[in-house]
Design an enzyme around this catalytic site. Sequence first.
Site, PDB file in Angstrom:
ATOM      1  N   TYR A 125      -3.456  38.806  -0.246  1.00 27.94           N
ATOM      2  CA  TYR A 125      -4.980  39.193  -0.270  1.00 27.94           C
ATOM      3  C   TYR A 125      -5.350  39.555  -1.710  1.00 27.94           C
ATOM      4  CZ  TYR A 125      -4.688  38.945   4.912  1.00 27.94           C
ATOM      5  OH  TYR A 125      -4.615  38.427   6.264  1.00 27.94           O
ATOM      6  N   HIS A 133     -10.619  37.816   3.527  1.00 27.79           N
ATOM      7  CA  HIS A 133      -9.745  36.569   3.857  1.00 27.79           C
ATOM      8  C   HIS A 133      -8.843  36.438   2.830  1.00 27.79           C
ATOM      9  CE1 HIS A 133     -11.927  35.354   7.420  1.00 27.79           C
ATOM     10  NE2 HIS A 133     -13.072  35.674   6.884  1.00 27.79           N
ATOM     11  N   LYS A 164      -7.524  27.964   2.273  1.00 24.74           N
ATOM     12  CA  LYS A 164      -6.623  28.782   1.451  1.00 24.74           C
ATOM     13  C   LYS A 164      -5.859  27.785   0.169  1.00 24.74           C
ATOM     14  CE  LYS A 164      -5.941  32.184   4.855  1.00 24.74           C
ATOM     15  NZ  LYS A 164      -7.279  32.307   4.960  1.00 24.74           N
TER      16      LYS A 164
END
EC number: 4.6.1.16
Length: 186
Positions: A125, A133, A164
């Site tokens: 993070y 997120h 991601k």
Amino acid sequence: MGDRCAPIKASGVLIGDSVLVTDVEQARSLYSCGYYGQPLDVEKPRGADFEGPLRLSLIESLYLAEKGVLEVAKPDGSSVGVEDLRTAVRGNPRFSMLYNIYRDLRERGFVVRSGLKFGSDFAVYRLGPGIDHAPFIVHAYSPEDNIDPVEIVRAGRLSHSVRKKFVFAVTRGGDVSYLMIDWFRP
């Protein structure tokens, strides 16, 4: 330490493969100043508003002990030093590699959490869980690892499905190199 504030000095007890910080003020400080550990009484904490102990992984515990923030003891009260923590993890052949990556990311100012639920070693993070997120999932490799091309495709598909970036982290001695993959559509 790459954190947004300096946690107060904490003490914890080595129990199996984790360290338990039972003092609530110390636990809150560690969590709020870097999102270290997992509160035992809250599944998804939204800050340091919890009343129970904090469970730290051995990677987190070693990092905090090296920084002089955490003192660790055995259940009988005898002290566990930094070298003792390193000895405790010798059974995990990947620990040194994972720890080098964890430390490098923390020193760069990232919040590093377990990536198990994403099928990787770490979720990384910029700010912290509950605030943003994790933009990256990181998997550790040594230079000797052979990576199957199918594994690269699998990593790309997984990271894309959870929105991601997938990062390969390769350690050489104490140095860490990163390679990020992303989908490209011409």
